[in-house]
Design a protein around this motif. Structure first.
Motif, PDB file in Angstrom:
ATOM      1  N   LEU A 180      23.946  12.948  53.643  1.00 64.44           N
ATOM      2  CA  LEU A 180      22.683  12.850  53.057  1.00 64.44           C
ATOM      3  C   LEU A 180      21.924  13.707  53.793  1.00 64.44           C
ATOM      4  CD1 LEU A 180      22.550   9.281  51.736  1.00 64.44           C
ATOM      5  CD2 LEU A 180      22.948  11.327  50.353  1.00 64.44           C
ATOM      6  N   SER A 181      22.123  13.666  55.197  1.00 65.22           N
ATOM      7  CA  SER A 181      21.201  14.503  56.040  1.00 65.22           C
ATOM      8  C   SER A 181      21.220  15.982  55.832  1.00 65.22           C
ATOM      9  CB  SER A 181      21.624  14.242  57.555  1.00 65.22           C
ATOM     10  OG  SER A 181      21.424  12.677  57.928  1.00 65.22           O
ATOM     11  N   GLU A 182      21.962  16.356  55.132  1.00 61.89           N
ATOM     12  CA  GLU A 182      22.359  17.825  54.951  1.00 61.89           C
ATOM     13  C   GLU A 182      21.006  18.170  53.945  1.00 61.89           C
ATOM     14  OE1 GLU A 182      25.964  18.823  52.962  1.00 61.89           O
ATOM     15  OE2 GLU A 182      27.159  18.009  54.793  1.00 61.89           O
ATOM     16  N   TYR A 183      20.801  17.287  52.991  1.00 66.11           N
ATOM     17  CA  TYR A 183      19.540  17.521  52.220  1.00 66.11           C
ATOM     18  C   TYR A 183      18.308  17.476  52.962  1.00 66.11           C
ATOM     19  CZ  TYR A 183      15.743  16.218  49.149  1.00 66.11           C
ATOM     20  OH  TYR A 183      14.350  16.111  48.581  1.00 66.11           O
ATOM     21  N   LEU A 184      18.034  16.671  53.875  1.00 63.55           N
ATOM     22  CA  LEU A 184      16.875  16.126  54.535  1.00 63.55           C
ATOM     23  C   LEU A 184      16.154  17.250  55.637  1.00 63.55           C
ATOM     24  CD1 LEU A 184      17.242  12.348  54.690  1.00 63.55           C
ATOM     25  CD2 LEU A 184      15.588  13.643  53.244  1.00 63.55           C
ATOM     26  N   ILE A 185      17.241  17.960  56.130  1.00 60.94           N
ATOM     27  CA  ILE A 185      16.952  18.613  57.508  1.00 60.94           C
ATOM     28  C   ILE A 185      16.152  19.900  56.863  1.00 60.94           C
ATOM     29  CG2 ILE A 185      17.726  20.402  59.089  1.00 60.94           C
ATOM     30  CD1 ILE A 185      18.230  17.493  59.839  1.00 60.94           C
ATOM     31  N   GLY A 186      14.810  20.111  57.384  1.00 61.94           N
ATOM     32  CA  GLY A 186      13.980  21.277  56.953  1.00 61.94           C
ATOM     33  C   GLY A 186      12.998  20.716  55.808  1.00 61.94           C
ATOM     34  N   GLU A 187      12.933  19.640  55.272  1.00 62.88           N
ATOM     35  CA  GLU A 187      12.229  19.003  54.321  1.00 62.88           C
ATOM     36  C   GLU A 187      11.132  18.151  54.948  1.00 62.88           C
ATOM     37  OE1 GLU A 187      12.330  19.323  50.982  1.00 62.88           O
ATOM     38  OE2 GLU A 187      14.196  20.514  51.169  1.00 62.88           O
ATOM     39  N   ASP A 188      10.032  18.167  54.122  1.00 63.85           N
ATOM     40  CA  ASP A 188       8.668  17.516  54.516  1.00 63.85           C
ATOM     41  C   ASP A 188       9.023  15.996  54.521  1.00 63.85           C
ATOM     42  OD1 ASP A 188       6.046  16.249  54.847  1.00 63.85           O
ATOM     43  OD2 ASP A 188       5.143  17.399  53.161  1.00 63.85           O
ATOM     44  N   PRO A 189       8.909  15.298  55.450  1.00 66.91           N
ATOM     45  CA  PRO A 189       9.240  13.878  55.701  1.00 66.91           C
ATOM     46  C   PRO A 189       8.177  13.063  55.051  1.00 66.91           C
ATOM     47  CG  PRO A 189       8.355  14.413  57.729  1.00 66.91           C
ATOM     48  CD  PRO A 189       8.538  15.643  57.047  1.00 66.91           C
ATOM     49  N   LEU A 190       7.263  13.326  54.426  1.00 63.52           N
ATOM     50  CA  LEU A 190       6.252  12.718  53.938  1.00 63.52           C
ATOM     51  C   LEU A 190       6.376  12.471  52.430  1.00 63.52           C
ATOM     52  CD1 LEU A 190       2.876  13.704  56.004  1.00 63.52           C
ATOM     53  CD2 LEU A 190       4.542  11.924  56.404  1.00 63.52           C
ATOM     54  N   ARG A 191       7.088  13.451  51.970  1.00 61.12           N
ATOM     55  CA  ARG A 191       7.631  13.200  50.620  1.00 61.12           C
ATOM     56  C   ARG A 191       8.739  12.200  50.389  1.00 61.12           C
ATOM     57  NH1 ARG A 191       8.015  18.996  47.475  1.00 61.12           N
ATOM     58  NH2 ARG A 191       7.643  17.635  45.887  1.00 61.12           N
ATOM     59  N   ILE A 192       8.438  11.094  50.550  1.00 61.69           N
ATOM     60  CA  ILE A 192       9.354   9.890  50.515  1.00 61.69           C
ATOM     61  C   ILE A 192       9.853   9.510  49.185  1.00 61.69           C
ATOM     62  CG2 ILE A 192       9.608   7.379  51.343  1.00 61.69           C
ATOM     63  CD1 ILE A 192       7.367   7.580  53.089  1.00 61.69           C
ATOM     64  N   GLU A 193       8.957   9.534  48.126  1.00 61.69           N
ATOM     65  CA  GLU A 193       9.582   9.216  46.811  1.00 61.69           C
ATOM     66  C   GLU A 193      10.310  10.399  46.450  1.00 61.69           C
ATOM     67  OE1 GLU A 193      10.511   7.297  43.860  1.00 61.69           O
ATOM     68  OE2 GLU A 193       9.277   6.428  45.490  1.00 61.69           O
ATOM     69  N   GLN A 194      10.008  11.573  46.600  1.00 63.79           N
ATOM     70  CA  GLN A 194      10.920  12.796  46.274  1.00 63.79           C
ATOM     71  C   GLN A 194      12.228  12.687  46.841  1.00 63.79           C
ATOM     72  OE1 GLN A 194      10.848  15.026  43.804  1.00 63.79           O
ATOM     73  NE2 GLN A 194      11.744  16.589  44.560  1.00 63.79           N
ATOM     74  N   HIS A 195      12.072  12.623  48.158  1.00 67.85           N
ATOM     75  CA  HIS A 195      13.446  12.510  48.941  1.00 67.85           C
ATOM     76  C   HIS A 195      14.279  11.324  48.142  1.00 67.85           C
ATOM     77  CE1 HIS A 195      11.957  15.603  51.012  1.00 67.85           C
ATOM     78  NE2 HIS A 195      11.302  14.698  52.041  1.00 67.85           N
ATOM     79  N   TRP A 196      13.579  10.051  47.996  1.00 68.77           N
ATOM     80  CA  TRP A 196      14.438   8.806  47.533  1.00 68.77           C
ATOM     81  C   TRP A 196      14.954   9.176  46.339  1.00 68.77           C
ATOM     82  CZ3 TRP A 196      15.227   5.588  43.668  1.00 68.77           C
ATOM     83  CH2 TRP A 196      15.747   4.388  43.908  1.00 68.77           C
ATOM     84  N   GLN A 197      14.166   9.738  45.369  1.00 65.56           N
ATOM     85  CA  GLN A 197      14.936  10.280  43.956  1.00 65.56           C
ATOM     86  C   GLN A 197      16.158  11.189  44.121  1.00 65.56           C
ATOM     87  OE1 GLN A 197      14.012   9.229  41.003  1.00 65.56           O
ATOM     88  NE2 GLN A 197      12.517   7.746  41.864  1.00 65.56           N
ATOM     89  N   VAL A 198      15.828  12.185  44.913  1.00 63.89           N
ATOM     90  CA  VAL A 198      17.174  13.079  45.323  1.00 63.89           C
ATOM     91  C   VAL A 198      18.233  12.270  45.913  1.00 63.89           C
ATOM     92  CG1 VAL A 198      18.013  15.035  46.407  1.00 63.89           C
ATOM     93  CG2 VAL A 198      15.630  14.977  45.122  1.00 63.89           C
TER      94      VAL A 198
END
Length: 382
Positions: free
Chosen positions: A48-66
Motif C-alpha cells: 500500500l505504501s507504493e501508492y502513498l509515497i509522494g502524496e499529500d498526507p493531508l488528503r486522508i479521506e482520499q487516501h482511505w478511499q483509494v
C-alpha cells in the motif's frame, strides 16, 4: 508537503508499528497489526505504501478511499489492518500540521475524561479475586475477564457452574459500584451461550463480549433476544458493512478495533452508524500505545462512547515489552480514578520513543496465538 518514506517495525511483545515521514519533517505513527499475523500485515503495508509515497498526507479521506477500494479484492483483516495503521499515522501528521489533537479535527471533544477498563484474565477462577482486587486497589472502576477456558458445544453443568463461580468471585470484590465485562471470545455456541447468560445475569455484567463467532452474526438476534445481559461484539469485524447485521440484531455495544477496522477514519463512521440503533462504542484495544492513543481520540470525539479497553499490564505481555516502553512520556496514559484525561498535544497526543522502537525491532517477535484442543483431540476455539 509530501510523504517521503514509510517504515515498519516488528516489536515485542506482538505488535507492528509504522512510521510515515514527510519531506517537511513531520512524522506520523500508526499501529497496523493482526495479532499472530504481524508479518503478513507488514507486507500489506509495504504494498500500500507504493501508492502513498509522494502524496499529500493531508488528503486522508482520499487516501482511505483509494487504499480500501483501489484493489479489485477488498477488505479482510490483513488489508483493513494495514490501512488502519497508515490511517492513524496520517491523522497524526494532520494534527501536527494543524497544531491540534485529532479529536479537535473530528469536531472537538464531547467529554473531559474517558473511562477505561483493565484485563484480569479469567481462565483460572482461583486467580480472579486476587486480580480484581489489585485493579480495585489501583483505582479502576471496571474490569474485563474471560468467561471460561475452552467450552463444549453444549456446556455441561460443571462448565456452567465454573463460569458462574468466576463472575461471582469478581462481583464479590467489585461490589455494586464497579463493573465487570465478560468475554466469551467466540468460544461458545448459540445453544451454549443461551444456557449460560441467564445464570450470570444476577451479577449484572456490564456486557458479554463475543458470545458468538463473527461468522455467526446471523444468529445474534436470537442470542440478543434471549439474553438478559447487554451483548457486545466487533473486534473481528473490519468495516461498516460488517457491523450492520449486529446492529440490526440489537447488539448493545460495538467493539471495533482502531488497528483492524480501517483506523480512525472508519471507526468514527461506525460510531455514527451505531447512534440510530441506540448502540454504544467500546473500542477493542489489547495492543500498543499507538493503537490506544488512536482509540482515545475516537473516545473523546464520539458521543455514543461507553468505555475503552487498554492493555497496560496485560498477560499477553509476559516476558516481553510493555505499552509504556515505547513512549517518551507516559503521562497521557495515566489513570485517575479509572479514567484518562483528555490529551491536548497535537496529533495522536503521544511522543513515540523512536530509539526504543528501533532497538526493539532488532529483536522483533514471532508471536502466535495458542491452538487449543478438546479432550477428544478436536479443535477448540481459543
Amino acid at each position: 508537503m509530501k510523504i517521503s518514506r514509510i517504515e515498519t517495525f516488528l516489536v515485542p511483545p506482538r505488535w507492528l508499528f509504522c512510521r510515515v515521514e514527510t519531506d517537511e519533517g513531520l512524522i506520523g505513527w500508526g499501529e497496523p497489526v493482526v495479532e499472530g499475523r504481524a508479518e503478513v500485515v507488514r507486507s500489506a503495508v509495504e504494498v500500500l505504501s507504493e501508492y502513498l509515497i509522494g502524496e499529500d498526507p493531508l488528503r486522508i479521506e482520499q487516501h482511505w478511499q483509494v487504499l480500501t477500494k483501489g484493489g479489485f479484492y477488498r477488505g479482510g483483516p490483513v488489508l483493513s489492518s494495514a490501512v488502519a495503521g497508515l490511517d492513524q499515522a496520517l491523522w497524526d501528521i494532520a494534527g501536527q500540521a494543524y497544531g491540534a489533537p485529532v479529536h479537535a479535527l473530528l469536531g472537538g471533544p464531547v467529554r473531559d475524561r474517558v473511562r477505561v477498563y483493565s484485563w484480569v484474565g479469567g481462565d483460572d477462577p482461583n486467580e480472579i479475586a486476587e486480580a480484581v482486587a489489585a485493579q480495585v486497589e489501583a483505582g479502576m472502576t471496571a474490569v474485563k475477564m474471560n468467561a471460561s477456558g475452552q467450552l463444549s458445544a453444549i456446556p455441561t453443568a460443571a462448565e456452567v457452574a465454573n463460569v458462574v463461580r468466576r463472575v461471582a468471585a469478581a462481583r464479590e470484590v467489585l461490589g455494586d459500584g464497579r463493573d465487570v465485562a465478560i468475554d466469551f471470545h467466540g468460544r461458545a455456541t448459540a445453544a451454549g451461550v443461551r444456557r449460560i447468560l441467564p445464570e450470570i445475569a444476577p451479577f449484572h455484567p456490564l456486557f458479554v463480549e463475543e458470545p458468538l463467532l463473527p461468522e455467526q452474526a446471523h444468529l445474534l438476534h436470537d442470542v440478543v433476544t434471549a439474553s438478559p445481559v447487554p451483548v457486545a461484539t466487533g473486534e473481528r469485524l473490519f468495516g461498516r458493512a460488517e457491523f450492520l447485521t449486529p446492529l440490526q440484531a440489537g447488539v448493545a455495544v460495538l467493539q471495533p478495533d482502531l488497528s483492524h477496522a480501517g483506523g480512525i477514519s472508519e471507526v468514527r463512521r461506525i460510531g455514527a452508524m451505531a447512534e440510530p440503533y441506540g448502540a454504544v462504542l467500546a473500542p477493542h484495544c489489547p495492543l500498543g500505545p499507538i493503537a490506544l492513543a488512536a482509540s482515545l481520540q475516537i473516545a473523546f470525539s464520539t458521543p455514543n462512547f461507553l468505555i475503552q479497553e487498554q492493555s497496560i499490564g496485560m498477560h499477553y505481555h509476559d516476558g516481553g515489552a510493555e505499552l509504556l516502553d515505547y513512549v517518551v512520556d507516559p503521562e497521557p496514559f495515566r489513570f485517575v480514578n479509572g479514567h484518562i484525561r483528555r490529551p491536548e498535544a497535537p496529533g495522536l497526543g503521544i511522543t513515540v520513543d523512536e530509539a526504543a522502537v528501533r532497538a526493539a525491532a532488532r529483536e522483533g517477535h514471532a508471536w502466535r496465538n495458542p491452538v487449543w484442543r478438546h479432550d477428544d483431540g478436536s479443535f477448540a476455539e481459543w
